[in-house]
Enzyme design. Structure first.
Site, PDB file in Angstrom:
ATOM      1  N   ARG A  58      -3.195 -11.540  46.278  1.00 57.97           N
ATOM      2  CA  ARG A  58      -2.648 -11.469  44.921  1.00 57.97           C
ATOM      3  C   ARG A  58      -3.732 -11.648  43.856  1.00 57.97           C
ATOM      4  O   ARG A  58      -3.564 -11.240  42.717  1.00 57.97           O
ATOM      5  CB  ARG A  58      -1.556 -12.528  44.745  1.00 57.97           C
ATOM      6  CG  ARG A  58      -0.498 -12.113  43.727  1.00 57.97           C
ATOM      7  CD  ARG A  58       0.691 -13.058  43.709  1.00 57.97           C
ATOM      8  NE  ARG A  58       0.305 -14.387  43.325  1.00 57.97           N
ATOM      9  CZ  ARG A  58       0.770 -15.515  43.903  1.00 57.97           C
ATOM     10  NH1 ARG A  58       1.635 -15.447  44.888  1.00 57.97           N
ATOM     11  NH2 ARG A  58       0.364 -16.685  43.494  1.00 57.97           N
ATOM     12  N   TYR A 111       4.308   1.527  21.048  1.00 61.45           N
ATOM     13  CA  TYR A 111       5.016   2.047  22.231  1.00 61.45           C
ATOM     14  C   TYR A 111       6.341   1.303  22.327  1.00 61.45           C
ATOM     15  O   TYR A 111       6.354   0.060  22.361  1.00 61.45           O
ATOM     16  CB  TYR A 111       4.126   1.771  23.444  1.00 61.45           C
ATOM     17  CG  TYR A 111       4.648   2.238  24.773  1.00 61.45           C
ATOM     18  CD1 TYR A 111       4.885   3.580  25.011  1.00 61.45           C
ATOM     19  CD2 TYR A 111       4.854   1.329  25.805  1.00 61.45           C
ATOM     20  CE1 TYR A 111       5.335   4.008  26.256  1.00 61.45           C
ATOM     21  CE2 TYR A 111       5.300   1.749  27.047  1.00 61.45           C
ATOM     22  CZ  TYR A 111       5.539   3.090  27.264  1.00 61.45           C
ATOM     23  OH  TYR A 111       5.974   3.507  28.494  1.00 61.45           O
ATOM     24  N   ASP A 183      -3.302  -1.740  21.904  1.00 67.09           N
ATOM     25  CA  ASP A 183      -3.013  -0.752  22.949  1.00 67.09           C
ATOM     26  C   ASP A 183      -3.972   0.408  22.694  1.00 67.09           C
ATOM     27  O   ASP A 183      -3.811   1.164  21.737  1.00 67.09           O
ATOM     28  CB  ASP A 183      -1.545  -0.311  22.870  1.00 67.09           C
ATOM     29  CG  ASP A 183      -1.151   0.612  24.017  1.00 67.09           C
ATOM     30  OD1 ASP A 183      -2.011   1.394  24.464  1.00 67.09           O
ATOM     31  OD2 ASP A 183       0.013   0.548  24.453  1.00 67.09           O
ATOM     32  N   LYS A 208      -2.467   6.768  32.509  1.00 63.86           N
ATOM     33  CA  LYS A 208      -2.738   7.979  31.741  1.00 63.86           C
ATOM     34  C   LYS A 208      -4.104   8.565  32.139  1.00 63.86           C
ATOM     35  O   LYS A 208      -4.243   9.072  33.224  1.00 63.86           O
ATOM     36  CB  LYS A 208      -2.624   7.665  30.245  1.00 63.86           C
ATOM     37  CG  LYS A 208      -1.336   6.898  29.873  1.00 63.86           C
ATOM     38  CD  LYS A 208      -0.062   7.728  30.044  1.00 63.86           C
ATOM     39  CE  LYS A 208       1.218   6.919  30.066  1.00 63.86           C
ATOM     40  NZ  LYS A 208       1.496   6.119  28.890  1.00 63.86           N
TER      41      LYS A 208
HETATM   42  C1  LIG Z   1       2.497   4.984  28.881  1.00 62.94           C
HETATM   43  C2  LIG Z   1       2.108   3.987  27.886  1.00 62.94           C
HETATM   44  C3  LIG Z   1       2.201   2.622  28.143  1.00 62.94           C
HETATM   45  C4  LIG Z   1       2.810   2.068  29.409  1.00 62.94           C
HETATM   46  O1  LIG Z   1       2.111   2.431  30.557  1.00 62.94           O
HETATM   47  P1  LIG Z   1       2.882   2.514  31.970  1.00 62.94           P
HETATM   48  O2  LIG Z   1       1.787   2.572  32.950  1.00 62.94           O
HETATM   49  O3  LIG Z   1       3.751   3.732  31.891  1.00 62.94           O
HETATM   50  O4  LIG Z   1       3.708   1.261  32.084  1.00 62.94           O
HETATM   51  C5  LIG Z   1       1.735   1.745  27.195  1.00 62.94           C
HETATM   52  N1  LIG Z   1       1.238   2.182  26.034  1.00 62.94           N
HETATM   53  C6  LIG Z   1       1.151   3.484  25.738  1.00 62.94           C
HETATM   54  C7  LIG Z   1       0.562   3.886  24.441  1.00 62.94           C
HETATM   55  C8  LIG Z   1       1.588   4.433  26.643  1.00 62.94           C
HETATM   56  O5  LIG Z   1       1.524   5.726  26.328  1.00 62.94           O
END
Ligand SMILES: *Cc1c(COP(=O)(O)O)cnc(C)c1O
Length: 400
Positions: A58, A111, A183, A208
């Site tokens: 973990r 988001y 973010d 992404k």
């Molecule tokens: C997709 C996304 C997230 C979340 O990511 P996941 O891996 O889908 O949980 C957070 N912030 C932004 C800007 C995103 O596009």
């Protein structure tokens, strides 16, 4: 060392893994120690927060640690922590920095699941959230209270692509003792350097562009020396752990991220510029286009643009918009982004925003421009517009 070279080498240690170029996939829960002395030594190194000193699956394996080391270096932070998803990174970082009685400032362009975590979950634990206009810049100071601990930024904003003045916001936040959480998924570790602009924790939805192939979910939070112990503690308190196979896929994606992003950037601007010339289009929201209200800030602070932007169509019937989307052959209908393939998804920010007014009446679409030839993508969109026009101009059928 220049960025491209760093991207190839960061977190790689072939000498530790039989000379293999890539750190292999280490799967495991129990980690054995040959003697009590070795066990005690490992515990001591772990207590001293030595990177890679793990006593249990973990707490990570060499596969996880290789990715954490690479991303910390690329983002320019002190240390990184992996999470099973981007959202898990967002929610754990907020939990790490907040307690009952604290106040958070959240950009209206965040988001929406991150916003939901604050309004649905942390609100039940006595954390109050105020949503602010993403374009407020230094004006953020007016919203800061004595108990404001976190200013949450996301630039450009999810779906609506407002560019934030991060240095101005960070300056005001720090003057009042608040931390800036960003973010940074759109900017990626290559196109926005959060720690040069005053950010205290930078989050990547690695799902992404870092993974880059739409085949794994992963999140990463990169910290300053000061925020690192809090984020690490919270990740462990909440039992956050990512799969080693997914960490491997992210490491694999990372090595080609620069060449992929250069193409996403170039093709994205090409398609966005073409869309701007179309009579069916009301506006294109792409920070790298001079028409974008945040273009000057983007140019000042960002080193590039990814392949994600939005387009607002002129008012058309729902059937015509549906025909447009259904006609597209190269744009898949689906959420997420950052893979090699193009995507389209309709959205309506009006229901999601509280401090900013969405002025448009026509349908908004988020586009992800993949690695296809942009000429093919443009031809595909052209077919979509032809279908839209056909439905719009069709005579209303007479009913018997
Ligand atoms: C997709 C996304 C997230 C979340 O990511 P996941 O891996 O889908 O949980 C957070 N912030 C932004 C800007 C995103 O596009």
């Amino acid at each position: 060392m220049k960025e491209k070279t760093r991207l190839v080498n960061a977190g790689r240690h072939p000498e530790r893994f039989a000379g293999l170029v890539n750190t292999p996939i280490f799967r495991g829960s129990t980690i054995l120690h040959a003697t009590m002395a070795e066990w005690e030594d490992k515990k001591r190194r772990r207590a001293a927060d030595e990177h890679g000193a793990s006593t249990y699956g973990r707490f990570g394996t060499p596969t996880h640690h290789a990715l954490e080391e690479a991303v910390a270096e690329l983002e320019g932070g002190c240390r990184s922590q992996l999470f099973p998803s981007g959202l898990a990174a967002c929610t754990t970082v907020l939990t790490a920095l907040l307690a009952a009685g604290d106040h958070v400032l959240l950009t209206d362009s965040a988001y929406s699941p991150t916003r939901g975590f604050l309004t649905r979950v942390l609100s039940r634990f006595g954390v109050e959230t105020t949503v602010y206009d993403p374009t407020c810049g230094a004006g953020i100071e007016a919203f800061i209270r004595p108990n404001t601990r976190v200013v949450y930024v996301e630039s450009p904003g999810s779906e609506t692509f407002e560019v934030q003045d991060i240095p101005a916001i960070a300056e005001a936040a720090h003057r009042h003792g608040a931390k800036v959480v960003m973010d940074n998924t759109w900017g990626t570790p290559l196109f926005f350097k959060p720690f040069e602009h005053g950010v205290d924790v930078s989050i990547q939805a690695a799902t992404k562009y870092i993974v880059g192939h739409s085949d794994a979910m992963l999140g990463i939070a990169t910290c300053t020396e000061e925020t690192w112990p809090l984020v690490k503690r919270a990740a462990q308190d909440l039992g956050q752990t990512a799969g080693p196979d997914d960490a491997y896929l992210a490491l694999r994606g990372l090595r080609t991220m620069n060449v992929r992003l250069q193409q996403h950037w170039k093709s994205g601007v090409e398609v966005a510029s073409w869309l701007e010339t179309r009579p069916e289009v009301e506006r294109v929201l792409h920070p790298a286009l001079p028409s974008h209200p945040g273009h000057a800030l983007w140019k000042r602070d960002f080193l590039g643009a990814c392949g994600l932007f939005a387009v607002v169509l002129k008012p058309a019937s729902p059937a015509a918009v549906e025909a447009f989307i259904d006609t597209l052959q190269l744009f898949g209908i689906g959420v997420s982004w950052g893979g090699y393939e193009s995507l389209v998804i309709p959205f309506n920010p009006a229901g999601d925003r509280t401090t900013t007014q969405w002025p448009h009446k026509g349908q908004a679409l988020r586009l992800h421009i993949g690695l296809e030839d942009p000429a093919d993508l443009i031809a595909d969109l052209e077919n979509g517009f032809a279908a839209l026009a056909q439905v719009e101009s069709a005579p209303v059928p007479l009913r018997a």
